[in-house]
Design a protein around this motif. Structure first.
Motif, PDB file in Angstrom:
ATOM      1  N   LEU A 248      64.524  69.192  29.318  1.00  0.00           N
ATOM      2  CA  LEU A 248      64.780  70.606  29.575  1.00  0.00           C
ATOM      3  C   LEU A 248      63.483  71.410  29.555  1.00  0.00           C
ATOM      4  CD1 LEU A 248      66.804  72.929  29.963  1.00  0.00           C
ATOM      5  CD2 LEU A 248      67.013  73.052  27.479  1.00  0.00           C
ATOM      6  N   ALA A 249      62.607  71.106  28.613  1.00  0.00           N
ATOM      7  CA  ALA A 249      61.362  71.853  28.471  1.00  0.00           C
ATOM      8  C   ALA A 249      60.473  71.730  29.712  1.00  0.00           C
ATOM      9  CB  ALA A 249      60.600  71.379  27.236  1.00  0.00           C
ATOM     10  N   LYS A 250      60.586  70.616  30.424  1.00  0.00           N
ATOM     11  CA  LYS A 250      59.737  70.397  31.597  1.00  0.00           C
ATOM     12  C   LYS A 250      60.196  71.202  32.817  1.00  0.00           C
ATOM     13  CE  LYS A 250      58.354  65.696  30.296  1.00  0.00           C
ATOM     14  NZ  LYS A 250      58.475  64.263  30.629  1.00  0.00           N
ATOM     15  N   LEU A 251      61.402  71.727  32.789  1.00  0.00           N
ATOM     16  CA  LEU A 251      61.905  72.502  33.911  1.00  0.00           C
ATOM     17  C   LEU A 251      61.317  73.911  33.878  1.00  0.00           C
ATOM     18  CD1 LEU A 251      65.705  71.540  33.867  1.00  0.00           C
ATOM     19  CD2 LEU A 251      63.916  70.604  35.343  1.00  0.00           C
ATOM     20  N   GLY A 252      60.786  74.366  34.999  1.00  0.00           N
ATOM     21  CA  GLY A 252      60.233  75.710  35.053  1.00  0.00           C
ATOM     22  C   GLY A 252      61.301  76.776  34.966  1.00  0.00           C
ATOM     23  N   GLU A 253      62.488  76.457  35.455  1.00  0.00           N
ATOM     24  CA  GLU A 253      63.659  77.332  35.352  1.00  0.00           C
ATOM     25  C   GLU A 253      64.887  76.451  35.362  1.00  0.00           C
ATOM     26  OE1 GLU A 253      64.750  78.611  39.818  1.00  0.00           O
ATOM     27  OE2 GLU A 253      62.863  79.482  39.118  1.00  0.00           O
ATOM     28  N   LEU A 254      66.068  77.039  35.189  1.00  0.00           N
ATOM     29  CA  LEU A 254      67.285  76.244  35.047  1.00  0.00           C
ATOM     30  C   LEU A 254      67.972  75.918  36.372  1.00  0.00           C
ATOM     31  CD1 LEU A 254      68.904  77.996  31.936  1.00  0.00           C
ATOM     32  CD2 LEU A 254      67.303  76.062  31.997  1.00  0.00           C
ATOM     33  N   THR A 255      67.589  76.589  37.443  1.00  0.00           N
ATOM     34  CA  THR A 255      68.272  76.413  38.726  1.00  0.00           C
ATOM     35  C   THR A 255      68.436  74.961  39.163  1.00  0.00           C
ATOM     36  OG1 THR A 255      67.352  78.552  39.408  1.00  0.00           O
ATOM     37  CG2 THR A 255      68.341  77.201  41.117  1.00  0.00           C
TER      38      THR A 255
ATOM     39  N   MET B 130      72.654  61.486  18.178  1.00  0.00           N
ATOM     40  CA  MET B 130      71.670  60.778  17.386  1.00  0.00           C
ATOM     41  C   MET B 130      70.484  61.624  16.934  1.00  0.00           C
ATOM     42  SD  MET B 130      71.594  57.308  19.736  1.00  0.00           S
ATOM     43  CE  MET B 130      70.315  56.548  18.740  1.00  0.00           C
ATOM     44  N   GLY B 131      70.333  62.839  17.508  1.00  0.00           N
ATOM     45  CA  GLY B 131      69.196  63.650  17.110  1.00  0.00           C
ATOM     46  C   GLY B 131      67.994  63.411  17.995  1.00  0.00           C
ATOM     47  N   PHE B 132      66.841  63.882  17.557  1.00  0.00           N
ATOM     48  CA  PHE B 132      65.632  63.917  18.381  1.00  0.00           C
ATOM     49  C   PHE B 132      65.217  62.554  18.909  1.00  0.00           C
ATOM     50  CE2 PHE B 132      61.524  64.565  19.979  1.00  0.00           C
ATOM     51  CZ  PHE B 132      60.667  63.683  19.364  1.00  0.00           C
ATOM     52  N   PHE B 133      65.277  61.519  18.079  1.00  0.00           N
ATOM     53  CA  PHE B 133      64.714  60.244  18.498  1.00  0.00           C
ATOM     54  C   PHE B 133      65.434  59.636  19.701  1.00  0.00           C
ATOM     55  CE2 PHE B 133      61.586  59.913  15.336  1.00  0.00           C
ATOM     56  CZ  PHE B 133      62.087  60.515  14.200  1.00  0.00           C
ATOM     57  N   ALA B 134      66.660  60.093  19.931  1.00  0.00           N
ATOM     58  CA  ALA B 134      67.379  59.595  21.100  1.00  0.00           C
ATOM     59  C   ALA B 134      66.798  60.123  22.401  1.00  0.00           C
ATOM     60  CB  ALA B 134      68.850  59.972  21.011  1.00  0.00           C
ATOM     61  N   THR B 135      65.974  61.168  22.341  1.00  0.00           N
ATOM     62  CA  THR B 135      65.442  61.755  23.571  1.00  0.00           C
ATOM     63  C   THR B 135      64.134  61.108  24.004  1.00  0.00           C
ATOM     64  OG1 THR B 135      64.126  63.450  22.457  1.00  0.00           O
ATOM     65  CG2 THR B 135      66.442  63.962  22.882  1.00  0.00           C
ATOM     66  N   LYS B 136      63.640  60.128  23.266  1.00  0.00           N
ATOM     67  CA  LYS B 136      62.351  59.537  23.604  1.00  0.00           C
ATOM     68  C   LYS B 136      62.320  58.959  25.013  1.00  0.00           C
ATOM     69  CE  LYS B 136      60.373  58.496  19.073  1.00  0.00           C
ATOM     70  NZ  LYS B 136      59.857  57.429  18.186  1.00  0.00           N
TER      71      LYS B 136
ATOM     72  N   SER C  64      70.551  63.972  34.009  1.00  0.00           N
ATOM     73  CA  SER C  64      69.537  63.688  32.990  1.00  0.00           C
ATOM     74  C   SER C  64      69.621  64.681  31.837  1.00  0.00           C
ATOM     75  CB  SER C  64      68.137  63.721  33.604  1.00  0.00           C
ATOM     76  OG  SER C  64      67.958  62.665  34.521  1.00  0.00           O
ATOM     77  N   PHE C  65      69.821  65.953  32.167  1.00  0.00           N
ATOM     78  CA  PHE C  65      69.927  66.958  31.112  1.00  0.00           C
ATOM     79  C   PHE C  65      71.169  66.753  30.267  1.00  0.00           C
ATOM     80  CE2 PHE C  65      71.870  71.053  29.899  1.00  0.00           C
ATOM     81  CZ  PHE C  65      71.019  71.347  28.827  1.00  0.00           C
ATOM     82  N   LEU C  66      72.306  66.496  30.917  1.00  0.00           N
ATOM     83  CA  LEU C  66      73.542  66.300  30.161  1.00  0.00           C
ATOM     84  C   LEU C  66      73.454  65.048  29.289  1.00  0.00           C
ATOM     85  CD1 LEU C  66      76.196  67.309  32.841  1.00  0.00           C
ATOM     86  CD2 LEU C  66      75.523  68.595  30.803  1.00  0.00           C
ATOM     87  N   ALA C  67      72.757  64.025  29.778  1.00  0.00           N
ATOM     88  CA  ALA C  67      72.537  62.829  28.956  1.00  0.00           C
ATOM     89  C   ALA C  67      71.658  63.166  27.759  1.00  0.00           C
ATOM     90  CB  ALA C  67      71.899  61.725  29.800  1.00  0.00           C
ATOM     91  N   GLU C  68      70.667  64.026  27.982  1.00  0.00           N
ATOM     92  CA  GLU C  68      69.807  64.448  26.886  1.00  0.00           C
ATOM     93  C   GLU C  68      70.617  65.199  25.830  1.00  0.00           C
ATOM     94  OE1 GLU C  68      65.378  65.935  26.812  1.00  0.00           O
ATOM     95  OE2 GLU C  68      66.649  67.571  27.551  1.00  0.00           O
ATOM     96  N   VAL C  69      71.491  66.089  26.269  1.00  0.00           N
ATOM     97  CA  VAL C  69      72.346  66.826  25.345  1.00  0.00           C
ATOM     98  C   VAL C  69      73.229  65.870  24.549  1.00  0.00           C
ATOM     99  CG1 VAL C  69      74.327  68.404  25.209  1.00  0.00           C
ATOM    100  CG2 VAL C  69      72.365  68.980  26.644  1.00  0.00           C
ATOM    101  N   GLU C  70      73.840  64.923  25.249  1.00  0.00           N
ATOM    102  CA  GLU C  70      74.719  63.959  24.574  1.00  0.00           C
ATOM    103  C   GLU C  70      73.957  63.180  23.511  1.00  0.00           C
ATOM    104  OE1 GLU C  70      77.727  60.224  25.641  1.00  0.00           O
ATOM    105  OE2 GLU C  70      76.636  61.284  27.228  1.00  0.00           O
ATOM    106  N   ASN C  71      72.750  62.755  23.844  1.00  0.00           N
ATOM    107  CA  ASN C  71      71.941  62.002  22.882  1.00  0.00           C
ATOM    108  C   ASN C  71      71.544  62.858  21.692  1.00  0.00           C
ATOM    109  OD1 ASN C  71      72.016  59.597  24.273  1.00  0.00           O
ATOM    110  ND2 ASN C  71      70.116  59.946  25.368  1.00  0.00           N
ATOM    111  N   LEU C  72      71.199  64.108  21.947  1.00  0.00           N
ATOM    112  CA  LEU C  72      70.836  65.001  20.855  1.00  0.00           C
ATOM    113  C   LEU C  72      72.004  65.208  19.899  1.00  0.00           C
ATOM    114  CD1 LEU C  72      68.777  67.738  22.745  1.00  0.00           C
ATOM    115  CD2 LEU C  72      67.907  66.121  21.047  1.00  0.00           C
ATOM    116  N   LEU C  73      73.181  65.344  20.442  1.00  0.00           N
ATOM    117  CA  LEU C  73      74.356  65.566  19.605  1.00  0.00           C
ATOM    118  C   LEU C  73      74.747  64.305  18.841  1.00  0.00           C
ATOM    119  CD1 LEU C  73      76.561  67.726  21.986  1.00  0.00           C
ATOM    120  CD2 LEU C  73      75.179  68.495  20.054  1.00  0.00           C
TER     121      LEU C  73
END
Length: 317
Positions: A279-286, A308-314, A297-306
């Motif tokens: 998410l941080a790499k996106l200049g905007e959300l569009t 397992m926490g940060f380490f799942a986003t590696k 990719s973003f939704l997978a990142e959200v799922e992993n964060l929920l």
């Protein structure tokens, strides 16, 4: 110091949870395979109804026209019967009185949005209170609502891209509060419909992205968020899922343990401070609405964060 404005923004956004929800949503219909899986494997709503049957039924005497699912949400949020009844009475009074125009507009807009079998966001966006003044500042660049395959909504805010001072020069605090309540009502209608459809108690997941923030929020904007947040649990109990504060700078991450207790207890219980590199790499959300691979990719990142926490986003780094 940069930490002060960022801390001010975190404190303004997190208690508000999804309150700064833009109706420019991308509410994707649930896939048939996911729906079939949920219908056969999940009886969460039925189990919760069974466990809370006494209170849910007693609430029907207070508000017989309120759906069983909505009464269940009140029962889950307020296990004390007197408190649950008091809050339900307040919500019913608001919906029949001061909030009636908001409720009616949201219901009509959602019906039009779903009339074709998918989701046409145009009617929802156009029907928002004070849309002409607010919609130019709430766009897919800074606020989006996405869908998970399981039926939850993911509400994403890139606060640094909201020109809140310019927006608040066009509207009053009360007008923005009306707008925010309308968006909550739209989210409630969608989430409850999915809960009925799937048998799973769906929620709204909040992703407040602090990337790029360099100044505190406009005072009037903060005032509107605070005013709206006070009504959230009373009018829409058990609707909010996890509230994530994403991509705090390192200088603030060390102080999370100190300012987390400043949030209301109901928010603390579902509050998560995490890094979301994709998410941080996106200049905007569009791109989350125009590029399916980025959305996945973003939704997978959200799922992993929920899960397992940060380490799942590696794997996204």
């Amino acid at each position: 110091p940069p930490s002060r404005p960022m801390l001010a923004l975190v404190l303004a956004l997190a208690p508000a949870a999804a309150l700064h929800v833009g109706p420019r949503a991308s509410v994707v219909p649930i896939r048939r395979s996911a729906l079939a899986r949920m219908q056969t494997q999940s009886t969460e709503v039925q189990s919760l109804l069974k466990a809370n049957r006494g209170l849910v039924d007693s609430l029907a005497a207070v508000a017989p026209d309120v759906s069983e699912l909505s009464r269940l949400r009140f029962a889950l949020a307020f296990p004390d019967a007197a408190e649950a009844k008091a809050n339900l009475r307040e919500a019913v009074a608001w919906r029949a009185g001061a909030g009636r125009a908001i409720v009616d507009s949201a219901a009509d807009a959602v019906a039009k949005a779903m009339a074709g079998g998918g989701w046409d966001n145009g009617p929802v966006r156009a029907a928002a209170p004070h849309a002409a003044a607010i919609n130019p500042y709430i766009t897919p660049k800074n606020i989006l609502t996405l869908s998970t395959n399981e039926g939850d909504l993911v509400y994403v805010i890139r606060a640094s891209l909201i020109d809140d001072a310019a927006m608040m020069s066009k509207v009053t605090v009360e007008e923005l509060v009306d707008f925010l309540l309308y968006v909550k009502e739209v989210h409630s209608l969608v989430v409850n419909a999915r809960s009925e459809q799937t048998g799973r108690l769906c929620n709204v997941i909040f992703a407040n992205d602090i990337t790029g923030t360099r100044k505190p929020p406009d005072p009037q904007f903060s005032k509107a968020l605070t005013a709206s947040s006070k009504s959230y649990e009373k009018l829409y109990p058990s609707l909010a899922g996890p509230t994530m504060i994403l991509n705090l700078p390192l200088i603030l991450q060390a102080f999370v343990g100190l300012f987390k207790p400043l949030f209301p207890k109901s928010v603390q219980a579902r509050l998560k401070f995490e890094r979301a590199p994709f998410l941080a790499k996106l200049g905007e959300l569009t791109p989350l609405t125009t590029d399916s691979s980025k959305r996945k990719s973003f939704l997978a990142e959200v799922e992993n964060l929920l899960d397992m926490g940060f380490f799942a986003t590696k794997k996204f780094m």
